[in-house]
Design a protein around this motif. Structure first.
Motif, PDB file in Angstrom:
ATOM      1  N   GLY A 103      -5.627  -5.076   2.077  1.00 39.44           N
ATOM      2  CA  GLY A 103      -5.791  -5.600   0.724  1.00 39.44           C
ATOM      3  C   GLY A 103      -6.970  -6.567   0.710  1.00 39.44           C
ATOM      4  N   GLN A 104      -7.928  -6.265   1.592  1.00 43.31           N
ATOM      5  CA  GLN A 104      -9.098  -7.121   1.699  1.00 43.31           C
ATOM      6  C   GLN A 104      -9.793  -7.265   0.343  1.00 43.31           C
ATOM      7  N   PHE A 105     -10.229  -8.463   0.047  1.00 41.73           N
ATOM      8  CA  PHE A 105     -10.960  -8.765  -1.187  1.00 41.73           C
ATOM      9  C   PHE A 105     -10.127  -8.457  -2.443  1.00 41.73           C
ATOM     10  N   ALA A 106      -8.812  -8.527  -2.306  1.00 38.15           N
ATOM     11  CA  ALA A 106      -7.958  -8.276  -3.471  1.00 38.15           C
ATOM     12  C   ALA A 106      -8.331  -9.229  -4.595  1.00 38.15           C
ATOM     13  N   LEU A 123      -0.334  -8.234  -3.712  1.00 36.12           N
ATOM     14  CA  LEU A 123      -1.795  -8.321  -3.676  1.00 36.12           C
ATOM     15  C   LEU A 123      -2.370  -7.925  -2.320  1.00 36.12           C
ATOM     16  N   ALA A 124      -1.702  -8.310  -1.249  1.00 37.55           N
ATOM     17  CA  ALA A 124      -2.211  -8.010   0.094  1.00 37.55           C
ATOM     18  C   ALA A 124      -1.091  -8.248   1.102  1.00 37.55           C
ATOM     19  N   MET A 151     -11.746 -10.992   6.415  1.00 38.64           N
ATOM     20  CA  MET A 151     -11.625  -9.667   5.808  1.00 38.64           C
ATOM     21  C   MET A 151     -12.319  -8.560   6.591  1.00 38.64           C
ATOM     22  N   GLN A 167     -11.357 -13.556  -5.683  1.00 36.08           N
ATOM     23  CA  GLN A 167     -10.994 -12.560  -4.679  1.00 36.08           C
ATOM     24  C   GLN A 167     -10.517 -13.210  -3.387  1.00 36.08           C
ATOM     25  N   MET A 212     -18.724  -8.389 -10.841  1.00 32.78           N
ATOM     26  CA  MET A 212     -19.420  -9.028  -9.730  1.00 32.78           C
ATOM     27  C   MET A 212     -18.831  -8.533  -8.414  1.00 32.78           C
ATOM     28  N   ALA A 213     -19.609  -8.586  -7.387  1.00 29.36           N
ATOM     29  CA  ALA A 213     -19.143  -8.161  -6.070  1.00 29.36           C
ATOM     30  C   ALA A 213     -19.941  -8.910  -5.007  1.00 29.36           C
ATOM     31  N   ILE A 214     -19.416  -8.924  -3.823  1.00 26.77           N
ATOM     32  CA  ILE A 214     -20.144  -9.489  -2.691  1.00 26.77           C
ATOM     33  C   ILE A 214     -21.207  -8.482  -2.279  1.00 26.77           C
TER      34      ILE A 214
END
Lengths: 282, 269
Positions: free
Chosen positions: B237-240, B213-214, B229, B73, B1-3
């Protein structure tokens, strides 16, 4: 090369959509070389972090001309992009314990084993170039540095570089001082300027010292393609660049790039640092 | 899945799901990486054994939102500091802590080692390790090495020597990253720690394995850092992706003693 279409395309890929394959790369360096406290840098002058311990571990001193890549020890490791996609650098950050400016670069070529006392021409890549560059081969934007691997002498002299510029014109020459305090100690990384009108380097034939520095030592020449400058205003804070909104705008990382760091400190203290790179593919 | 796009991102933010944390005290040593979780409220307490950490551990912020078939995320952060100078925040998934090591012993120490088996990032790829000081060790500067198993499962790897002991390398909460050997790209476990000389004080220290992670930058003179983000910058590390069982926590690098509190905005996408 496929460009990022718009902000929505970027968000979609950063969150894993459309084969964006986001990769966040983390690294740290400690102010030590092979377990021993690193030589203090000089405020305002370049310091190579190639040999600094950390994750990744230190890079080796090259003994002959070589083309390092992302698998070479010392390179910041990353996954090569798949499916004929490009790897885009979306952001970079470094939190060091010394303020200054970091240069993230692709280490295109390096050589060590050059002498601080020889006054004859010392071969770098020779002519024809061997090994020739395999990345950014046109040379546009490439920089040259000398790096000190073992301390050279106390006598200041001049280094003359003979090179082929970004237009393919050979026998171009430029000069820089070398030797003496500030220009002789281990990890010094001094940029060599180009001749007037040149904007890059395809290869370097030779370097030649005008006079001996007094000590053989060991220095080398590195050709670098700069990718990102990351300024950090205060010790113990995080410097960052978001290429989504800031200049120079989403650099592309070569699939084989040897990602490395140079540091220009604000204080004469060897840096400890923690950093990250954010990437996506398209 | 993704935005799918910017509007979808805004929709996710509006759900306002976040993991919260607060610190009960101020790190005593600015200018060095600090295990801020050591000062979380409620206090995690001093670790005396080898523990694998997860979302329910005292070192974790929370709650971690439950998810269905998507992935969790990083969508943003709302952070506040007690001061007005900069702080670098490293968002991490703490994997385990093994403590109980002695600041005066110069033979290979194996108390509570090897570190607990990884239950996330199990290969060790990208996993970092640090010496974590639980209670103050000595003023004498020395070095340490560790024997570890790398991301490929090769044991007997030896880190290069790094400093321990002495000011800013001895105080509780100090986090000293461990340099790797050769071309290693991660750590699966640590088997032993060896000091080159005594730091003079027994104290207590251990080993912590973690996955970064970020990185988040707090640089407002007001001390308040609302970060997203795409528009604020300050997050690398956006949307990590965050493991649903992560011991989500923070390390800090600050230039003056400051505590941090706030929330990390995370959601299923």
């Amino acid at each position: 090369m496929a460009a990022i279409t718009d902000l929505s395309d970027l968000i979609n890929r950063q969150s894993g959509g459309n084969n964006g394959t986001p990769e966040n790369i983390f690294f740290h360096k400690v102010p030590r070389v092979a377990g021993v406290a690193a030589t203090a840098p000089i405020a305002g002058r370049g310091c190579s972090l190639w040999e600094y311990d950390g994750m990744p571990a230190k890079g080796a001193v090259p003994t002959s001309g070589a083309i390092p890549d992302r698998t070479t020890q010392g390179a910041i490791p990353f996954t090569a992009p798949g499916g004929s996609r490009d790897k885009h650098l979306i952001g970079a950050s470094i939190a060091p314990l010394v303020a200054g400016v970091f240069l993230l670069y692709d280490r295109l070529f390096h050589i060590g084993g050059l002498s601080g006392i020889a006054t004859s021409a010392q071969t770098v890549q020779g002519s024809p170039a061997s090994p020739a560059l395999t990345r950014n081969t046109g040379g546009e934007g490439n920089m040259a540095f000398y790096e000190i691997y073992t301390i050279i002498g106390t006598t200041a002299t001049t280094l003359t570089m003979t090179y082929t510029n970004q237009g393919g014109t050979s026998s171009r020459t430029s000069t820089i001082n070398i030797g003496a305090t500030g220009f002789r100690e281990v990890t010094r990384m001094q940029r060599i300027p180009l001749a007037a009108g040149d904007s890059g380097i395809q290869s370097i034939q030779t370097v030649q010292l005008t006079a001996t520095t007094g000590t053989v030592g060991n220095f080398g020449i590195t050709i670098a393609q700069p990718l990102a400058w990351i300024p950090v205003g205060s010790a113990g804070t995080m410097g960052w660049r978001d290429y989504t909104t800031g200049l120079p705008g989403i650099p592309v990382i070569n699939p084989d790039a040897c990602l490395s760091l140079m540091f220009i400190p604000s204080a004469a203290t060897a840096p400890e640092l923690f950093g990250s790179l954010a990437t996506i593919e398209k | 899945m993704a935005i799918t796009d910017f509007d979808n991102y805004i929709d996710r933010l509006k759900e306002n799901r976040a993991a919260d944390f607060q610190m009960a005290g101020t790190p005593v040593r600015p200018g060095r990486t600090f295990g801020a979780f050591d000062l979380f409220l409620p206090a995690p307490g001093i670790v005396t054994s080898s523990v694998a950490l997860n979302k329910d551990s005292a070192q974790a912020m929370g709650p971690i939102p439950a998810i269905n078939t998507g992935s969790l995320q990083l969508l943003g952060a709302r952070l506040n500091s007690s001061g007005s100078s900069g702080i670098g925040v490293i968002l991490v998934d703490l994997l385990n802590i093994s403590a109980g090591l002695n600041g005066t012993v110069t033979t290979a120490q194996t108390t509570n080692l090897p570190t607990a088996a990884l239950i996330r990032y199990t290969s060790g790829e990208g996993v970092m390790a640090a010496i974590f000081v639980e209670s103050q060790i000595g003023t004498s500067i020395t070095t340490f090495t560790v024997s570890y198993t790398n991301q490929a499962g090769t044991s007997g790897r030896i880190s290069t020597a790094n400093q321990i002991g002495g000011t800013t390398f001895r105080e509780a909460g100090v986090f000293i990253n461990i340099p790797l050997e050769g071309s290693d790209t991660g750590i699966r476990s640590v088997e032993s720690v060896t000091l080159a000389a005594s730091t003079i004080t027994v104290g207590s220290f251990g080993v912590c394995l973690y996955k970064p992670l970020a990185m988040l930058s707090m640089e407002s003179f007001t001390g308040v850092s609302p970060l997203d983000m795409v528009s604020t910058g300050g997050v690398i590390g956006q949307f990590a992706e965050i493991n649903p069982n992560a011991c989500l926590s923070i390390l800090t690098i600050a230039n003056t003693p400051q505590l941090v509190s706030g929330s990390i905005i995370i959601n299923e996408v």
